[in-house]
Scaffold this motif. Structure first.
Motif, PDB file in Angstrom:
ATOM      1  N   GLY A  61      -6.863   8.236 -14.282  1.00  0.00           N
ATOM      2  CA  GLY A  61      -6.576   8.880 -13.004  1.00  0.00           C
ATOM      3  C   GLY A  61      -7.327   8.126 -11.921  1.00  0.00           C
ATOM      4  N   ALA A  62      -7.304   8.664 -10.742  1.00  0.00           N
ATOM      5  CA  ALA A  62      -8.000   8.039  -9.625  1.00  0.00           C
ATOM      6  C   ALA A  62      -9.514   8.116  -9.801  1.00  0.00           C
ATOM      7  CB  ALA A  62      -7.610   8.736  -8.322  1.00  0.00           C
ATOM      8  N   SER A  63     -10.223   7.226  -9.140  1.00  0.00           N
ATOM      9  CA  SER A  63     -11.684   7.331  -9.101  1.00  0.00           C
ATOM     10  C   SER A  63     -12.046   8.690  -8.531  1.00  0.00           C
ATOM     11  CB  SER A  63     -12.278   6.240  -8.204  1.00  0.00           C
ATOM     12  OG  SER A  63     -12.052   4.973  -8.742  1.00  0.00           O
TER      13      SER A  63
ATOM     14  N   ILE B  48     -15.455   3.291  -1.078  1.00  0.00           N
ATOM     15  CA  ILE B  48     -14.857   4.543  -0.573  1.00  0.00           C
ATOM     16  C   ILE B  48     -13.532   4.249   0.128  1.00  0.00           C
ATOM     17  CG2 ILE B  48     -15.149   6.443   1.078  1.00  0.00           C
ATOM     18  CD1 ILE B  48     -16.737   6.795  -1.552  1.00  0.00           C
ATOM     19  N   ASP B  49     -13.480   3.203   0.929  1.00  0.00           N
ATOM     20  CA  ASP B  49     -12.220   2.829   1.586  1.00  0.00           C
ATOM     21  C   ASP B  49     -11.144   2.521   0.555  1.00  0.00           C
ATOM     22  OD1 ASP B  49     -13.399   3.177   4.055  1.00  0.00           O
ATOM     23  OD2 ASP B  49     -13.685   1.030   4.442  1.00  0.00           O
ATOM     24  N   TYR B  50     -11.521   1.790  -0.489  1.00  0.00           N
ATOM     25  CA  TYR B  50     -10.588   1.460  -1.565  1.00  0.00           C
ATOM     26  C   TYR B  50     -10.103   2.739  -2.260  1.00  0.00           C
ATOM     27  CZ  TYR B  50      -8.830  -0.691  -5.875  1.00  0.00           C
ATOM     28  OH  TYR B  50      -8.044  -1.072  -6.927  1.00  0.00           O
ATOM     29  N   ALA B  51     -11.017   3.617  -2.591  1.00  0.00           N
ATOM     30  CA  ALA B  51     -10.664   4.866  -3.280  1.00  0.00           C
ATOM     31  C   ALA B  51      -9.769   5.749  -2.419  1.00  0.00           C
ATOM     32  CB  ALA B  51     -11.933   5.620  -3.681  1.00  0.00           C
ATOM     33  N   MET B  52      -9.944   5.708  -1.116  1.00  0.00           N
ATOM     34  CA  MET B  52      -9.118   6.514  -0.211  1.00  0.00           C
ATOM     35  C   MET B  52      -7.658   6.059  -0.227  1.00  0.00           C
ATOM     36  SD  MET B  52     -11.763   7.015   2.995  1.00  0.00           S
ATOM     37  CE  MET B  52     -10.490   7.480   4.127  1.00  0.00           C
ATOM     38  N   GLY B  53      -7.405   4.814  -0.591  1.00  0.00           N
ATOM     39  CA  GLY B  53      -6.044   4.297  -0.606  1.00  0.00           C
ATOM     40  C   GLY B  53      -5.203   4.762  -1.777  1.00  0.00           C
ATOM     41  N   TYR B  54      -5.815   5.339  -2.791  1.00  0.00           N
ATOM     42  CA  TYR B  54      -5.124   5.683  -4.039  1.00  0.00           C
ATOM     43  C   TYR B  54      -3.828   6.472  -3.831  1.00  0.00           C
ATOM     44  CZ  TYR B  54      -4.212   7.523  -8.691  1.00  0.00           C
ATOM     45  OH  TYR B  54      -3.603   7.861  -9.877  1.00  0.00           O
TER      46      TYR B  54
ATOM     47  N   SER C 199      -1.915   6.660  -1.158  1.00  0.00           N
ATOM     48  CA  SER C 199      -0.982   6.071  -0.206  1.00  0.00           C
ATOM     49  C   SER C 199       0.085   5.265  -0.960  1.00  0.00           C
ATOM     50  CB  SER C 199      -1.722   5.154   0.768  1.00  0.00           C
ATOM     51  OG  SER C 199      -0.792   4.449   1.554  1.00  0.00           O
ATOM     52  N   PRO C 200       1.368   5.541  -0.709  1.00  0.00           N
ATOM     53  CA  PRO C 200       2.426   4.804  -1.419  1.00  0.00           C
ATOM     54  C   PRO C 200       2.430   3.306  -1.129  1.00  0.00           C
ATOM     55  CG  PRO C 200       3.363   6.614  -0.116  1.00  0.00           C
ATOM     56  CD  PRO C 200       1.896   6.558   0.183  1.00  0.00           C
ATOM     57  N   ASP C 201       1.846   2.892  -0.010  1.00  0.00           N
ATOM     58  CA  ASP C 201       1.834   1.481   0.366  1.00  0.00           C
ATOM     59  C   ASP C 201       0.597   0.726  -0.128  1.00  0.00           C
ATOM     60  OD1 ASP C 201       4.153   2.071   1.775  1.00  0.00           O
ATOM     61  OD2 ASP C 201       3.062   2.469   3.630  1.00  0.00           O
ATOM     62  N   PHE C 202      -0.353   1.436  -0.730  1.00  0.00           N
ATOM     63  CA  PHE C 202      -1.607   0.819  -1.145  1.00  0.00           C
ATOM     64  C   PHE C 202      -1.347  -0.194  -2.261  1.00  0.00           C
ATOM     65  CE2 PHE C 202      -5.823   1.073  -3.387  1.00  0.00           C
ATOM     66  CZ  PHE C 202      -6.553   0.482  -2.380  1.00  0.00           C
TER      67      PHE C 202
ATOM     68  N   GLY D  39      -3.795  -1.662  -4.167  1.00  0.00           N
ATOM     69  CA  GLY D  39      -4.793  -1.592  -5.231  1.00  0.00           C
ATOM     70  C   GLY D  39      -4.419  -0.530  -6.260  1.00  0.00           C
ATOM     71  N   ARG D  40      -5.416  -0.055  -6.985  1.00  0.00           N
ATOM     72  CA  ARG D  40      -5.214   1.012  -7.968  1.00  0.00           C
ATOM     73  C   ARG D  40      -4.659   2.220  -7.226  1.00  0.00           C
ATOM     74  NH1 ARG D  40     -10.373   3.257 -11.229  1.00  0.00           N
ATOM     75  NH2 ARG D  40      -9.505   5.140 -12.123  1.00  0.00           N
ATOM     76  N   SER D  41      -3.456   2.657  -7.621  1.00  0.00           N
ATOM     77  CA  SER D  41      -2.794   3.702  -6.852  1.00  0.00           C
ATOM     78  C   SER D  41      -2.047   4.677  -7.750  1.00  0.00           C
ATOM     79  CB  SER D  41      -1.801   3.084  -5.859  1.00  0.00           C
ATOM     80  OG  SER D  41      -0.703   2.525  -6.551  1.00  0.00           O
ATOM     81  N   ARG D  42      -1.727   5.809  -7.170  1.00  0.00           N
ATOM     82  CA  ARG D  42      -0.934   6.824  -7.868  1.00  0.00           C
ATOM     83  C   ARG D  42       0.434   6.263  -8.246  1.00  0.00           C
ATOM     84  NH1 ARG D  42      -0.875  12.718  -8.004  1.00  0.00           N
ATOM     85  NH2 ARG D  42       0.802  13.195  -9.441  1.00  0.00           N
ATOM     86  N   VAL D  43       1.042   5.513  -7.346  1.00  0.00           N
ATOM     87  CA  VAL D  43       2.355   4.920  -7.628  1.00  0.00           C
ATOM     88  C   VAL D  43       2.267   4.014  -8.850  1.00  0.00           C
ATOM     89  CG1 VAL D  43       4.094   3.306  -6.740  1.00  0.00           C
ATOM     90  CG2 VAL D  43       3.189   5.103  -5.252  1.00  0.00           C
ATOM     91  N   LYS D  44       1.274   3.140  -8.896  1.00  0.00           N
ATOM     92  CA  LYS D  44       1.122   2.237 -10.037  1.00  0.00           C
ATOM     93  C   LYS D  44       0.826   3.003 -11.323  1.00  0.00           C
ATOM     94  CE  LYS D  44      -0.257  -1.872  -7.511  1.00  0.00           C
ATOM     95  NZ  LYS D  44      -1.313  -2.831  -7.216  1.00  0.00           N
TER      96      LYS D  44
END
Length: 185
Positions: free
Chosen positions: A9-11, A128-134, A136-139, A141-146
């Motif tokens: 899951g996400a961080s 924290i900035d990286y983790a906040m992107g999780y 976002s569909p356009d992120f 990095g490590r993301s919910r979409v991926k």
């Protein structure tokens, strides 16, 4: 047979926490993908291992065993382990709660080093900035979409849980789901 569970899951979703609780309840061992992804360093999380090194280390330490729990994210680099999974647990939680958990965890781990002007302040802000992107569909990095795309391809059962509840309750739900899949086999 054996039970080999990957919790992802996400961080900040609670993967490591649930892994420790489950390992105790199932009399198993828990391993975290970060321990294989990152080389030991000071400050931590600064030097990556190559994907081949990560997988080789995992193969040497636990993958051949019949029972284990692996927490964290493999992000495509650990796909060689997929055939060994008997179950994957995917944790989700609201972004606000997840980020609050991350901030609390990082303060506990690093204290004043993450405060403005501290030795790890820049790395903390970037994390924290990286983790906040999780979410976002356009992120990129490590993301919910991926994660969702990766989960669709898995050959084993995926147990989806909202991790806003206490870890013991989450463990109860995982064990119940494990019992159901074993009973259905």
């Amino acid at each position: 047979m054996g039970t080999r569970i990957h919790i992802t899951g996400a961080s900040g979703a609670g993967c490591s926490t649930l892994g420790r609780v489950l390992a105790t309840r199932l009399a198993s061992q828990v391993f975290d993908s970060d321990d294989f992804y990152w080389r030991p360093s000071d400050p931590p999380f600064a030097a990556k291992r190559s994907p081949a090194e990560r997988v080789a280390l995992m193969q040497a330490l636990f993958v051949p065993r019949s029972d284990w729990i692996l927490t964290g994210s493999l992000g495509g680099w650990g796909d060689a382990l997929i055939p060994r999974f008997t179950h994957v647990v995917f944790l989700t939680v609201s972004p606000a709660l997840r980020l609050a958990r991350l901030r609390r965890r990082e303060r506990q781990r690093h204290g004043a080093a993450i405060q403005p002007g501290g030795a790890m302040a820049h790395a903390y802000r970037a994390f924290i900035d990286y983790a906040m992107g999780y979410d976002s569909p356009d992120f990129t990095g490590r993301s919910r979409v991926k994660h969702e795309l990766w989960l669709e391809e898995l050959p084993c059962p995926v147990i989806r849980l909202d991790s806003s509840v206490a870890p013991d309750l989450l463990a109860d739900r995982v064990i119940e789901a494990l019992d159901q899949t074993v009973g259905a086999a």
